[in-house]
Write an enzyme that holds these catalytic residues in place. Structure first.
Site: not given
Ligand code: NAD
Ligand code: UGA
Length: 462
Positions: A8, A12, A89, A158, A160, A162, A217, A219, A264, A269, A273
């Site tokens: 993937g 992330v 998703p 994870e 992090l 974005e 996560k 939670a 804020k 939001f 995620c």
């Molecule tokens: P994403 O859609 O950007 O990336 C997922 C990738 O996996 C895609 O490129 C897809 O083609 C690939 N994929 C799917 N099935 C596959 C397979 N069988 N073999 C190889 N590749 C495959 O998703 P993302 O935003 O990176 O999120 C991934 C996971 O991490 C989710 O569970 C999400 O909840 C979690 N997460 C995301 C964030 C974030 O900020 N985006 C932060 C923390 C956790």
């Molecule tokens: C969030 C979490 O902050 C990460 O810790 C987590 O790893 C990630 O989801 C995930 O699991 O994907 P992300 O969605 O990338 O990260 O961005 P955030 O900074 O959390 O913002 C989310 C949304 O909330 C944005 O639309 C932002 O504008 C909004 N937000 C954030 C507010 O409206 N008010 C705030 O005070 C903070």
């Protein structure tokens, strides 16, 4: 040499494993994906995702100890540790539709590992998954692999965000590593902890049981989103009473038990995620026959939807109860600043309301492509192709989007929107010229002095 494979190459997998390669030069990291286009982009000068600092990390490591490839099987075969970082998703159809996480990608990746592995592996859940997913992965691995091969499964969610991914990865508040309480489980946990220990202080690398790690996560995201829905609920009270939500958030945040972050108020939001993970928690609660718990968490999502519709209704009301054929400039389309990601962006919901009112919408975002906007609006039916052609216009700068507009709406908090020449914006707009600050980023008194009608989430500008 330890070899890591990451399945993937998304928001992330890409940044996380690029940082591992950067911090651990003696580890070979191969990030694989089934999406050829995405891998080609990772191997090009224009990476598939915009994230401050990411270009430098990839440039320093790509071809050294970091590789992007579609050769999934080869990477699995040679790896000692495999991160599963595929998308999870919300299910669109079938059982649990609209709530449960779609685990088809997790299952496909797990089956692939089981099928092609020729030696023992540590398999790491990096994706956000429902509690006890590791158990299903273990069953799939055990039932489909060679008898002489052993798999250890770890949960390493994870955290992090974005827009700040590299900062967050460089100095995480914590790294969770969940394992089964067996000697082999703890050994695997130690192996992964040693990778992170290259740059993360040992006291921030937290070992715990697998199910706690998985649930922590969901939670953490639910609690973060809950804070935003709480302040957004208060923003409605502020607008009705003359209180100022920035002041209320500031006052509450000074209490050290509450803290200042994530208070804020906003138009709601977005992101891939928060909503997904809360709905996942709602589904888990329902499945555990805990309807009150499910309803409690679902209210966080309901409040978020309410905030978006409330804001859209305010725009219509202030523009004399009709926006038919009026020109609305939408500044920002990404779900937050410093990312080109538009998943669940509040902009999409707002535009849906505006299109239904037959407004003409002029969009500008510094990092979102025309193709992405088209995909987000046409594909899910926010706009029909005819409405899109007639009502949606995309601009290359904010001034052009606001030219002759009746209202400017700040939807994303991009820094460049704070420093626009608002006198110039005002001069070229229809009068009365409205500005709606959905992110509380502008100097409202100054805007008022220029002549704007100023409408702000959570406060009334006198
Ligand atoms: P994403 O859609 O950007 O990336 C997922 C990738 O996996 C895609 O490129 C897809 O083609 C690939 N994929 C799917 N099935 C596959 C397979 N069988 N073999 C190889 N590749 C495959 O998703 P993302 O935003 O990176 O999120 C991934 C996971 O991490 C989710 O569970 C999400 O909840 C979690 N997460 C995301 C964030 C974030 O900020 N985006 C932060 C923390 C956790
Ligand atoms: C969030 C979490 O902050 C990460 O810790 C987590 O790893 C990630 O989801 C995930 O699991 O994907 P992300 O969605 O990338 O990260 O961005 P955030 O900074 O959390 O913002 C989310 C949304 O909330 C944005 O639309 C932002 O504008 C909004 N937000 C954030 C507010 O409206 N008010 C705030 O005070 C903070």
């Amino acid at each position: 040499m330890v070899k890591i494979c990451c399945i993937g190459a998304g928001y992330v997998g890409g940044p996380t494993c690029a940082v591992i390669a950067y911090k651990c030069p003696e580890v070979k990291v191969t990030i694989v994906d089934i999406n050829q286009n995405r891998i080609d982009q990772w191997n090009s000068d224009i990476l598939p995702i915009y994230e401050p600092g990411l270009d430098e990390i990839v440039k320093a490591t790509r071809g050294r100890n970091l590789f992007f490839s579609t050769a999934v099987d080869e990477a699995i075969i040679e790896a000692d540790l495999i991160f599963v970082s595929v998308n999870t998703p919300t299910k669109k159809t079938g059982m649990g539709a609209g709530f449960a996480a779609d685990l088809a990608y997790i299952e496909a990746a797990t089956r692939r590992i089981a099928k092609v592995a020729t030696s023992s592996k540590i398999v790491i859940e990096k994706s956000t998954v429902p509690c006890r997913t590791a158990e299903s992965m273990r069953k799939i691995l055990d039932a489909n692999s060679r008898a002489d091969i052993n798999f250890q499964i770890l949960s390493n969610p994870e955290f992090l965000a974005e827009g700040t991914a590299i900062e967050d990865l460089f100095s995480p508040d914590r790294v969770l590593i969940g394992c089964l309480d067996t000697p082999e489980g703890h050994k695997a946990q130690q192996t992964l902890a040693d990778v992170y220990a290259h740059w993360v202080p040992r006291e921030r690398i937290i070992g715990m049981n697998l199910w706690s790690s998985e649930l922590s996560k969901l939670a953490a995201n639910a609690i973060l989103a809950q804070r935003i829905s709480s302040i957004n609920a208060l923003s409605a009270i502020c607008e009705a009473t003359g209180a100022d939500v920035d002041e209320v958030g500031f006052a509450c945040g000074l209490d050290s038990r509450i803290g200042p972050k994530f208070l804020k108020a906003s138009v709601g939001f977005g992101g891939s995620c928060f909503q997904k993970d809360i709905l996942n928690l709602v589904y888990l609660s329902e499945s555990l026959n805990l309807p009150e718990v499910a309803a409690y968490w679902q209210q966080v999502v309901i409040m978020n939807e309410y905030q978006k519709s409330r804001f859209a209704a305010r725009v219509v009301k202030k523009l004399f109860n009709t926006i038919t054929n009026k020109k609305i400039a939408v500044l920002g389309f990404a779900f937050k600043k410093n990312t080109g990601d538009t998943r669940e962006s509040a902009a999409i919901s707002l535009i849906k309301y505006f299109i239904q009112e037959n407004a003409n919408i002029h969009i500008y975002d510094p990092k979102v492509s025309v193709e992405q906007i088209e995909e987000d609006l046409i594909y899910p039916g926010i706009a029909t192709p005819e409405q899109y052609a007639k009502r949606i216009n995309i601009h290359q700068d904010a001034y052009s989007a606001a030219q002759d507009a009746d209202a400017v709406i700040i939807v994303t908090e991009w820094d460049e929107f704070k420093t626009l020449d608002y006198s110039r914006v005002y001069e070229n707009m229809n009068k009365p010229a409205f500005i709606f600050d959905g992110r509380l980023i502008l100097n409202h008194k100054e805007l008022k002095a220029i002549g704007f009608e100023v409408e702000v989430i959570g406060k009334v500008i006198q």
